[in-house]
Design a protein around this motif. Structure first.
Motif, PDB file in Angstrom:
ATOM      1  N   GLN B   3       0.849  -1.195   0.000  1.00  0.00           N
ATOM      2  CA  GLN B   3       0.000   0.000   0.000  1.00  0.00           C
ATOM      3  C   GLN B   3       0.892   1.256   0.000  1.00  0.00           C
ATOM      4  O   GLN B   3       1.950   1.269   0.624  1.00  0.00           O
ATOM      5  CB  GLN B   3      -0.874  -0.014   1.250  1.00  0.00           C
ATOM      6  CG  GLN B   3      -1.932   1.058   1.215  1.00  0.00           C
ATOM      7  CD  GLN B   3      -2.841   0.980   2.425  1.00  0.00           C
ATOM      8  OE1 GLN B   3      -2.461   1.404   3.519  1.00  0.00           O
ATOM      9  NE2 GLN B   3      -4.018   0.424   2.223  1.00  0.00           N
ATOM     10  N   THR B 210      -9.625   3.262   1.830  1.00  0.00           N
ATOM     11  CA  THR B 210      -8.552   2.561   1.122  1.00  0.00           C
ATOM     12  C   THR B 210      -9.059   2.180  -0.265  1.00  0.00           C
ATOM     13  O   THR B 210     -10.163   1.648  -0.406  1.00  0.00           O
ATOM     14  CB  THR B 210      -8.147   1.281   1.866  1.00  0.00           C
ATOM     15  OG1 THR B 210      -7.629   1.659   3.140  1.00  0.00           O
ATOM     16  CG2 THR B 210      -7.075   0.515   1.096  1.00  0.00           C
ATOM     17  N   GLU B 212      -8.360  -0.182  -3.306  1.00  0.00           N
ATOM     18  CA  GLU B 212      -7.623  -1.424  -3.570  1.00  0.00           C
ATOM     19  C   GLU B 212      -6.791  -1.321  -4.846  1.00  0.00           C
ATOM     20  O   GLU B 212      -7.217  -0.716  -5.826  1.00  0.00           O
ATOM     21  CB  GLU B 212      -8.602  -2.593  -3.702  1.00  0.00           C
ATOM     22  CG  GLU B 212      -9.320  -2.948  -2.414  1.00  0.00           C
ATOM     23  CD  GLU B 212      -8.358  -3.244  -1.263  1.00  0.00           C
ATOM     24  OE1 GLU B 212      -7.268  -3.821  -1.522  1.00  0.00           O
ATOM     25  OE2 GLU B 212      -8.677  -2.875  -0.116  1.00  0.00           O
ATOM     26  N   SER B 303      -2.607  -0.555  -3.778  1.00  0.00           N
ATOM     27  CA  SER B 303      -3.693   0.131  -3.090  1.00  0.00           C
ATOM     28  C   SER B 303      -3.131   1.420  -2.482  1.00  0.00           C
ATOM     29  O   SER B 303      -1.938   1.516  -2.168  1.00  0.00           O
ATOM     30  CB  SER B 303      -4.334  -0.769  -2.035  1.00  0.00           C
ATOM     31  OG  SER B 303      -3.418  -1.048  -1.009  1.00  0.00           O
TER      32      SER B 303
END
Lengths: 309, 309
Positions: B3, B210, B212, B303
């Motif tokens: 991420q 968030t 993805e 993400s």
């Protein structure tokens, strides 16, 4: 109706670039000039670039709209230092292809135009002329691939303002949709077909063929509709509604959506049933015209043939 | 892929009229300015008319193409009497919205364009940026009514020449087909949707959502193809072939018709299989581009979420 005869139609002039950013005529005239075709059978052919300065700049006009300069008043106005280029050019073209209304004028003048509207192939006549009505009917029969329609302005000759009014017989061709500054092969081919078939008609006519009488439908503009505008700035506040866009010649009925404002409100049409045309034509924003509304009328015409000397 | 986090995206600037005859942006920016929306949730919003002189004249630019003026070299060039208006204006815009590459630059810059080509809704990126790739994917899911595609230029920042390169994150939107000087309601609505959904994305992002990771397809230009031209005059001698016209993003294969000359000959494509785009774009005639040819590449992205202070 009795048969009507006309003198031979021995000369035709094809004009393009009257509006310098309407590219079909620009490229067709260039091509004809390159190929130096000056005679086909009984017909002398001349291709003329009407507004070379506007073509060079790829703009509709440089100082004023050339295709509004062919009234008797402007054609006879004295040239001074402040005369717009297009008025001078109109007088030049009138001397070369006319003079308008005289015996010296070219027999047939065809002026080529494009529109951003979904107009298909549309012939525009200044007034009822049996020769051009016959050509219209002839083109409808010869060009099945696209709708061929006509628009009748009904201007008296002295007030007819368009270049084609210089010819003894004449019409403008409006073909679209095509963006300004762009040439599309499909549109080019339709216009080339229309020009070629018109020359074919003139040959048949001069050979002495009889063209049977009949009738055609033509549209006549009743009024024009402007965009909704901001009363302070004059800027438009709505676009043509998606249900009207691209639907030129489709009857507009009371309650039909007409405009969609930039804030999302629909403006409906509330007038009598009429046919919209030149819907969302680029050059008409400055003329304050969102579209014209026209009625469809039927015009009868007699059979015609060439006059024997 | 791990991420990745980014600082909040708190400011967005919507630019229109960078090319003064591309009307969707002109009218959308005017509407936003009229409604004086300057903040939606966590995002400050500013609408900017990039090239007011060109908008006034309804022309692409007045002296030079503004959207080629945002290289480091031009942005730092000294202003003299002979500096084109658009170079001055680029430096003004850079001071107002940037400076490019600095911490002060606006978080998100969206520049609105139209094309006469059948490009649908196309996002243009100067380089790979995970934030804008996410927005691209988000818009694809939110706007099913029209194909949403992307074009990746892969320019290093110093050489990126377009206005949007001034933002920390940015993209241009190209939507078509629409003729220059014309506003179509369908195209206006698509662009408004894209802008509104982008602002929606920024809200969700700032709230801590968030997004993805995944992958998207983007087109990258490999080469450009010019029209066939007359070697003496430089004039084009052919139009885009009807089978290629309006078929942007449809794979062009060896032997496919590419041009149709004004004398009727077909010119076929003989190169490797690639995707044509910006087919018959009006403004590219002067740039000697009939269309670009691109490859389609897949780009993976991680993400993302907002960086906590």
């Amino acid at each position: 109706m009795e048969q009507v005869s006309f003198p031979p139609l021995s000369s035709v002039v094809i004009c393009g670039g009257t509006h310098g950013n309407e590219m079909t005529g620009v490229y067709l005239v260039r091509e004809m000039q390159k190929q130096k075709v000056d005679k086909v059978g009984s017909v002398s052919i001349n291709a003329v670039m009407s507004n070379p300065r506007a073509v060079e700049a790829c703009t509709r006009y440089t100082e004023t709209d050339l295709n509004r300069c062919f009234t008797d008043a402007l054609l006879s106005s004295p040239i001074t230092d402040s005369t717009p280029y297009e008025v001078r050019r109109a007088q030049e073209l009138n001397a070369q292809l006319g003079p308008k209304g005289s015996n010296k004028a070219v027999d047939m003048l065809i002026d080529l135009h494009n529109t951003t509207s979904n107009m298909g192939l549309c012939l525009i006549f200044d007034s009822i002329d049996y020769v051009t009505l016959h050509i219209f009917k002839y083109l409808q029969s010869k060009i099945p691939s696209v709708p061929v329609r006509s628009l009748l302005l009904e201007k008296p000759p002295s007030e007819a303002y368009s270049l084609d009014s210089v010819g003894k017989h004449s019409f403008s061709i409006e073909v679209g949709p095509q963006p300004n500054g762009v040439v599309r092969a499909d549109i080019f081919n339709i216009v080339k077909e229309a020009v070629d078939h018109t020359i074919g008609f003139l040959q048949e006519f001069n050979r002495g063929g009889t063209f049977e009488g009949g009738e055609v439908e033509a549209f006549t503009v009743v009024k024009s509709v402007d965009y909704p505008r901001d009363p302070m700035t004059g800027e438009i506040t709505a676009a043509i509604h998606p249900q009207l866009q691209d639907n030129d010649f489709k009857l507009l009925k009371r309650g039909d959506p007409m405009f969609l404002s930039f804030t999302g409100e629909t403006v409906k049409y509330e007038g009598e049933e009429l046919y919209p045309l030149f819907v969302n034509e680029c050059a008409y924003y400055e003329k304050k015209i969102a579209f014209h509304l026209a009625q469809k009328l039927t015009h009868k015409f007699p059979s015609i043939r060439v006059k024997k000397d």
